[in-house]
Write an enzyme that holds these catalytic residues in place. Sequence first.
Site, PDB file in Angstrom:
ATOM      1  N   CYS A  95     -28.813   0.221  26.225  1.00 32.88           N
ATOM      2  CA  CYS A  95     -30.051   0.936  26.525  1.00 32.88           C
ATOM      3  C   CYS A  95     -29.817   2.291  27.188  1.00 32.88           C
ATOM      4  O   CYS A  95     -30.759   3.076  27.328  1.00 32.88           O
ATOM      5  CB  CYS A  95     -30.955   0.078  27.405  1.00 32.88           C
ATOM      6  SG  CYS A  95     -31.342  -1.535  26.676  1.00 32.88           S
ATOM      7  N   ASN A 112     -39.714  -2.619  24.758  1.00 32.61           N
ATOM      8  CA  ASN A 112     -38.362  -2.171  25.104  1.00 32.61           C
ATOM      9  C   ASN A 112     -37.586  -1.933  23.820  1.00 32.61           C
ATOM     10  O   ASN A 112     -37.242  -2.876  23.110  1.00 32.61           O
ATOM     11  CB  ASN A 112     -37.679  -3.245  25.963  1.00 32.61           C
ATOM     12  CG  ASN A 112     -36.256  -2.891  26.367  1.00 32.61           C
ATOM     13  OD1 ASN A 112     -35.585  -2.096  25.711  1.00 32.61           O
ATOM     14  ND2 ASN A 112     -35.786  -3.507  27.437  1.00 32.61           N
ATOM     15  N   HIS A 135     -35.380   4.635  30.903  1.00 32.74           N
ATOM     16  CA  HIS A 135     -35.393   3.615  29.867  1.00 32.74           C
ATOM     17  C   HIS A 135     -36.571   2.685  30.112  1.00 32.74           C
ATOM     18  O   HIS A 135     -36.818   2.250  31.238  1.00 32.74           O
ATOM     19  CB  HIS A 135     -34.079   2.834  29.894  1.00 32.74           C
ATOM     20  CG  HIS A 135     -34.131   1.546  29.145  1.00 32.74           C
ATOM     21  ND1 HIS A 135     -34.610   1.457  27.857  1.00 32.74           N
ATOM     22  CD2 HIS A 135     -33.788   0.273  29.515  1.00 32.74           C
ATOM     23  CE1 HIS A 135     -34.550   0.198  27.458  1.00 32.74           C
ATOM     24  NE2 HIS A 135     -34.064  -0.537  28.436  1.00 32.74           N
TER      25      HIS A 135
END
Length: 318
Positions: free
Chosen positions: A120, A274, A244
């Site tokens: 990520c 996400n 993020h």
Amino acid sequence: MFNTPSAPAGATIVAFGEYQPPRVVTNADLEARVETTDEWIRSRVGIEERRVAGPEDTVASMGVAAGGKALAASGLSPDDIDLVIVATCTVTDQIPNTAATVAAHLGITAPGAFDVNAACAGFCYALGVASDAVRAGSARNVLVVGSEKLSDWVDWDDRSTCVIFADGAGAVVVSAAEEHGIGPVVWGSDGDRADKIYLRDHKYLYQEGQAVFRWTTTELYKVALEALERAGVEPGELTAFVPHQANLRIVESIARKLGAPQALVARDIVTAGNTSSASIPLALSRMVGRGELPSGSIVLTLGFGAGLVYAAQVIRIP
């Protein structure tokens, strides 16, 4: 002594692009499959809906869609791009790399092309590499893409993960500039905690949610503050904070510790979920498109994820 190319003074982002699959999966949809509720999902991770790719969508095809928009917005031609970097951790085949495929589909001829897997944090890593390549004279214009198809790696009967992850892609074009538009990257890792996020049975994403939550909310604001310091930016000068999009509680906890109450905080996770390395460029592109980040805006990015790895840098919106 070797000859070295003439290097520009700086590198900057000149354009953004994004792609989201058309299929929307709501919390109600997940209620029908696993033991969960809309209230539980919102209170734990802050997500109301997410986008999930169809069989026609791949990491490469989504990267092409986002990268093509960024390239068009930049005003450059495919021949102007001499390096393509794709940040991803969800390709099903390690060979060939995704970047070369993306480049070929966009008509970019013979660029340097490679993938970056920093989970990520991948986009921030790739952006740091692109900026350094431009400033060193190794490239003039770089296409940086974050693209993920996490739905291929999610156990849709596991409520702890199926409510979180989603699919999509975001992209930027980085070009040579007289002034710095991308600050120094502050990156690192905590490999002793690599077992907190991994592939269970080599096919399903698994994470120890509480351990990851504690790490992100107690340690990562320090990385963000260091990125500000190295860029010579005070928290009060920030226009926005775009971390993020892991979990809304994590995003808001880190934001509170920055001491920048005036900064707009990206909350793309509410409607996008996400999307790992795609989440930061996707959120940036959508914020720019909505007019929330006018030219000259100073933005702090912060990526973090499996590894455990992290990276942050300050950017200026063109």
